[in-house]
Design an enzyme around this catalytic site. Structure first.
Site, short mmCIF file in Angstrom:
data_model
loop_
_atom_site.label_atom_id
_atom_site.label_comp_id
_atom_site.label_asym_id
_atom_site.label_seq_id
_atom_site.Cartn_x
_atom_site.Cartn_y
_atom_site.Cartn_z
N TYR A 202 0.82 -1.29 -0.01
CA TYR A 202 0.01 -0.11 -0.02
C TYR A 202 0.88 1.24 0.04
O TYR A 202 1.81 1.48 0.99
CB TYR A 202 -1.08 0.03 1.22
CG TYR A 202 -1.74 1.11 1.28
CD1 TYR A 202 -2.96 1.39 0.59
CD2 TYR A 202 -1.78 2.17 2.42
CE1 TYR A 202 -3.76 2.28 0.79
CE2 TYR A 202 -2.46 3.30 2.55
CZ TYR A 202 -3.49 3.39 1.61
OH TYR A 202 -4.21 4.49 1.62
N HIS A 235 -12.78 5.56 -4.64
CA HIS A 235 -12.08 5.01 -5.82
C HIS A 235 -12.73 5.32 -7.03
O HIS A 235 -12.42 4.64 -7.99
CB HIS A 235 -12.10 3.27 -5.70
CG HIS A 235 -11.29 2.94 -4.27
ND1 HIS A 235 -9.93 3.13 -4.23
CD2 HIS A 235 -11.77 2.43 -3.27
CE1 HIS A 235 -9.73 2.85 -3.03
NE2 HIS A 235 -10.87 2.18 -2.43
N GLU A 287 -3.90 -1.77 -13.31
CA GLU A 287 -4.68 -2.32 -14.04
C GLU A 287 -4.69 -1.80 -15.69
O GLU A 287 -4.07 -0.57 -15.46
CB GLU A 287 -6.02 -2.22 -13.31
CG GLU A 287 -6.74 -0.92 -13.61
CD GLU A 287 -8.24 -1.00 -13.17
OE1 GLU A 287 -8.87 -2.22 -13.00
OE2 GLU A 287 -8.72 -0.07 -12.56
N ARG A 291 -10.72 -0.66 -23.01
CA ARG A 291 -11.69 0.31 -23.52
C ARG A 291 -11.70 1.86 -23.58
O ARG A 291 -10.54 2.12 -23.36
CB ARG A 291 -13.19 -0.10 -22.75
CG ARG A 291 -12.83 0.33 -21.20
CD ARG A 291 -14.28 0.28 -20.47
NE ARG A 291 -14.08 0.40 -19.27
CZ ARG A 291 -13.74 1.71 -18.43
NH1 ARG A 291 -13.67 2.62 -19.07
NH2 ARG A 291 -13.53 1.55 -17.14
N VAL A 294 -14.02 7.22 -19.50
CA VAL A 294 -15.04 8.32 -19.38
C VAL A 294 -14.19 9.64 -19.55
O VAL A 294 -14.75 10.38 -20.20
CB VAL A 294 -15.32 8.35 -17.89
CG1 VAL A 294 -16.50 9.47 -17.73
CG2 VAL A 294 -16.26 7.08 -17.70
#
Length: 448
Positions: A202, A235, A287, A291, A294
């Site tokens: 973390y 998140h 990650e 696609r 936004v």
């Protein structure tokens, strides 16, 4: 080139694709639930097909209904937008099995990047820097303790199939780990039907930096700089900007080249975003979104490209219309997400829009499907629009954002517009000196 494209989505992103199709001379097909019969994307498309009742599972997530709509209308390709079926590898395979074209990456790439453990290992092999942690899923508490001891506390336990902050728990010490491990597994099982979790170091004050990449599916790939998405709540991104205020040109070129080389090596096709945590000058992969994002408009503003148009071109077998040397950033762009939510709790606020006025002027763009009298349905995401501004530099973009927010009128429902007025008075936001935890702390300290 395609003659007709079906858009398997709704709202502002569906309208965004309709506009790109119209400019390219391609007929568009809108699909909609019964709750969206009067939606703007339905009005603007060349054709529309009702695919089910309001529930997403019976409409926008219904693969048979969407395939049937293609067959009825003669659409040759499907643009998924973002969300819904956009990262569903099984859907992509079904689309291809029916002789249709999916406007996006191949099923194999969606599948690999959809599993966070496989994605992390794949990226590590491709030379992309990753967060220290488990090499794969952690089967039990003893294994979790071993990984945490090696990585060093604090650690975060994450669902391998996770997203949106679900199945994600922080353990600041060995005493916290058992609770975090068991809770994350339980949440993951409930949300995703898969209780596998993994563990990562973390980072205490990281920024969220994402690199926009684009590939032609034949080994050629480019990057279009980075977006800083560090202003987040639970998140979920609230504001995005490009270029990132913490990244210099040399760093941008270095991490961009690494990412472009990685997606080129796997013959990735179309738009994708590689997301990182960034702290003390180091990037850590978290990650890849296979696609359109936004927040893609901020990249379009800074690089003067149309990413949706490029998606369509590549899916049709045409070459990319730009190469890396032609991609030079210009100025600064900021996007804020306007949600139909009631502050301070951010609870959904569906209802009828009694008055709507979009701001305008130089360097202002609004992506929204709102109109006077439109009734926001209670069944879907609360995002109702995106306000994007572009200026010669960050101070000008911030000034333009403040001016545009002052012109924006959305009456009849509660929205998050007041949040951005308040944020633009904060020194940390104005200076760009914030991390992914800043907004949560700021909200906690504000009076209710």
């Amino acid at each position: 080139m395609f003659s007709k494209i079906l858009i398997a989505n709704r709202g502002e992103i569906a309208l965004r694709v309709v506009r790109a199709c119209r400019e390219m001379g391609i007929r568009s097909v809108a699909v909609h639930s019964t709750a969206d019969a009067d939606a703007m994307h339905v009005r603007m498309a060349d054709e529309s097909v009702c695919i089910g009742p309001p529930s997403s599972s019976q409409s926008y997530l219904s693969v048979p209904a969407i395939i049937s709509a293609c067959e009825i209308t003669g659409a040759e390709a499907i643009h998924p937008g973002y969300g819904f079926l956009s990262e569903n590898a099984n859907f992509v395979q079904i689309v291809e099995d029916h002789g249709l074209t999916f406007i996006g990456p191949r099923a194999e790439h969606i599948r690999v990047m959809g599993d966070k453990i496989t994605a992390k290992e794949t990226m590590r092999q491709l030379g992309v820097p990753c967060v220290p942690g488990s090499a794969g899923g952690v089967p039990d508490l003893d294994a979790a303790r071993a990984v945490a001891d090696e990585s060093g506390y604090p650690v975060i336990v994450k669902a391998t199939a996770g997203g949106g902050g679900r199945g994600m728990k922080l353990a600041r010490s060995a005493e916290d780990l058992e609770r975090a491990f068991r809770t994350a597994r339980a949440e993951a099982k409930a949300a995703f039907g898969n209780d596998e979790v993994y563990i990562e170091k973390y980072l205490s004050k990281p920024r969220h930096i994402e690199i926009q990449v684009f590939g032609d599916g034949k080994g050629r790939a480019v990057h279009l700089g980075e977006r800083d998405c560090s202003l987040q709540r639970r998140h979920q991104k609230v504001l995005e900007e490009s270029p990132g205020p913490a990244i210099d040109d040399a760093t941008r070129a270095r991490i961009g080249r690494i990412c472009a080389d990685a997606v080129g090596a796997i013959n990735y096709a179309g738009a994708g975003t590689i997301e990182f945590l960034y702290e003390d000058g180091e990037f850590y992969f978290i990650e890849m979104n296979t696609r359109l994002q936004v927040e893609h408009p901020v990249t379009e503003a800074v690089y003067d490209v149309d990413l949706v148009r490029e998606q369509i071109r590549v899916a049709a077998g045409q070459p990319m219309s730009f190469d890396q040397d032609a991609l030079t950033p210009r100025g600064h762009a900021i996007e804020v997400r306007i949600n139909a939510e009631k502050l301070p709790n951010f609870s959904p606020s569906p209802g009828r829009i009694s008055q709507y006025h979009a701001p305008g002027g130089l360097g202002v763009r609004v992506d929204s499907a709102l109109y006077d009298g439109y009734r926001i349905p209670p069944y879907y995401d609360s995002l109702i629009g995106k306000l994007i501004v572009h200026g010669s530099d960050r101070p000008e973009a911030l000034s333009r954002l403040a001016r545009a927010l002052g012109e924006l009128i959305v009456d009849g429902v509660d929205t998050t517009i007041p949040l951005f007025h308040a944020l633009l008075r904060e020194p940390a936001v104005l200076s760009g000196d914030y991390d992914i935890h800043w907004l949560e702390h700021w909200l906690e300290q504000r009076p209710g």
